[in-house]
Design a protein around this motif. Structure first.
Motif, mmCIF file in Angstrom:
data_model
loop_
_atom_site.group_PDB
_atom_site.id
_atom_site.type_symbol
_atom_site.label_atom_id
_atom_site.label_comp_id
_atom_site.label_asym_id
_atom_site.label_seq_id
_atom_site.Cartn_x
_atom_site.Cartn_y
_atom_site.Cartn_z
ATOM 1 N N GLY A 194 0.778 -1.228 0.000
ATOM 2 C CA GLY A 194 0.000 0.000 0.000
ATOM 3 C C GLY A 194 0.811 1.282 0.000
ATOM 4 N N LEU A 195 2.122 1.174 0.172
ATOM 5 C CA LEU A 195 2.952 2.379 0.198
ATOM 6 C C LEU A 195 3.813 2.397 -1.055
ATOM 7 C CD1 LEU A 195 3.646 4.850 1.973
ATOM 8 C CD2 LEU A 195 5.547 3.510 2.918
ATOM 9 N N GLY A 196 3.483 3.325 -1.980
ATOM 10 C CA GLY A 196 4.204 3.374 -3.245
ATOM 11 C C GLY A 196 5.256 4.445 -3.298
ATOM 12 N N ALA A 197 5.055 5.541 -2.557
ATOM 13 C CA ALA A 197 6.005 6.653 -2.569
ATOM 14 C C ALA A 197 6.218 7.126 -1.139
ATOM 15 C CB ALA A 197 5.486 7.791 -3.440
ATOM 16 N N ALA A 198 7.474 7.464 -0.826
ATOM 17 C CA ALA A 198 7.790 7.913 0.528
ATOM 18 C C ALA A 198 8.815 9.024 0.459
ATOM 19 C CB ALA A 198 8.322 6.750 1.360
ATOM 20 N N LEU A 199 8.824 9.842 1.465
ATOM 21 C CA LEU A 199 9.739 10.972 1.524
ATOM 22 C C LEU A 199 11.125 10.495 1.950
ATOM 23 C CD1 LEU A 199 9.884 14.085 1.284
ATOM 24 C CD2 LEU A 199 9.396 14.181 3.749
ATOM 25 N N LEU A 200 12.121 10.990 1.267
ATOM 26 C CA LEU A 200 13.508 10.732 1.652
ATOM 27 C C LEU A 200 13.920 11.862 2.594
ATOM 28 C CD1 LEU A 200 16.199 9.213 1.387
ATOM 29 C CD2 LEU A 200 16.656 10.573 -0.669
#
Length: 246
Positions: A194-200
């Motif tokens: 469910g998590l496709g994009a995350a903050l670096l």
């Protein structure tokens, strides 16, 4: 893959909506009212079985009492006939004496039947009290179930309303982003829970929460701003900002 850095950052907005939608779906599946209703259904089934058994007990006693009442009436009628014949005083003495003996026997029989009937009536009173208690518990449990259903339905309506709001916000956002970026995001999101994009942030992937190696930092630092970079560990899209710590 290339994508405007602004579009990449907007993936985080899309991810926030998708995360909220997933949380709403999880909330719908795990409402405490679902477990309560299952428990109440089992309780109602058990109580209904008890009610049937209690009703059968009352019906059996009613049948036995009715049979004894019929027997008592038959004895009473027979006694009345014998009493009338004795009162008339007609007939041979031996026959009248036999009637007197029969009257004694009938009186004893009537007493026995009436005592048995009284005992059954006491048993019936106890059985009826048991049945009444079960029916009260059934009514109370049905009332609790209705209240639980009302709470469940109200919560589900609130969830549906929240979902509708978020879906209506998601559609134009997704439509405004490049199709290939959305396709990649959806593939990654489906493959990674469910998590496709995350903050670096601070050199750490916001998806797997692992710090990047020196080689990965160098690789990402050298990448063009419009290059879509992914975590080597969890393969999620990492969105770079000024706080990425590169």
């Amino acid at each position: 893959m290339k994508a405007d850095p602004r579009d990449q950052r907007r993936l985080l907005d899309l991810q926030a909506i998708d995360t909220a939608l997933a949380q709403l779906a999880h909330r719908r599946r795990t409402l405490p009212e679902h477990a309560e209703l299952e428990s109440q259904a089992r309780e109602l089934s058990a109580l209904e079985d008890e009610r049937v058994r209690a009703q059968v007990a009352v019906d059996d006693l009613d049948r036995d009492i009715a049979r004894l009442e019929k027997d008592v009436d038959q004895v009473r009628v027979r006694k009345e006939k014998d009493q009338a014949r004795l009162a008339a005083g007609t007939g041979p003495a031996r026959e009248l004496e036999a009637l007197q003996h029969e009257m004694v026997s009938l009186t004893r029989r009537q007493t026995e039947l009436e005592d048995a009937e009284l005992e059954l009536m006491e048993q019936r009173e106890t059985a009826q009290a048991t049945l009444d208690g079960i029916e009260r518990r059934l009514t109370e449990t049905r009332d609790r179930r209705a209240q639980t259903e009302q709470r469940r339905d109200q919560t589900l309506a609130e969830i549906a309303q929240d979902e509708q709001f978020r879906v209506s916000a998601r559609q134009p956002l997704a439509a405004d982003l490049p199709a290939d970026l959305i396709a990649l995001y959806d593939r990654v999101r489906e493959a990674s829970g469910g998590l496709g994009a995350a903050l670096l942030t601070g050199g750490r992937c916001g998806g797997c929460r692992l710090d990047l190696s020196g080689a990965d930092r160098a690789r990402i630092r050298a990448a063009e701003p419009d290059e879509v970079v992914r975590c080597e560990e969890c393969r999620r899209i990492m969105v770079r900002t000024a706080e990425s710590g590169l």
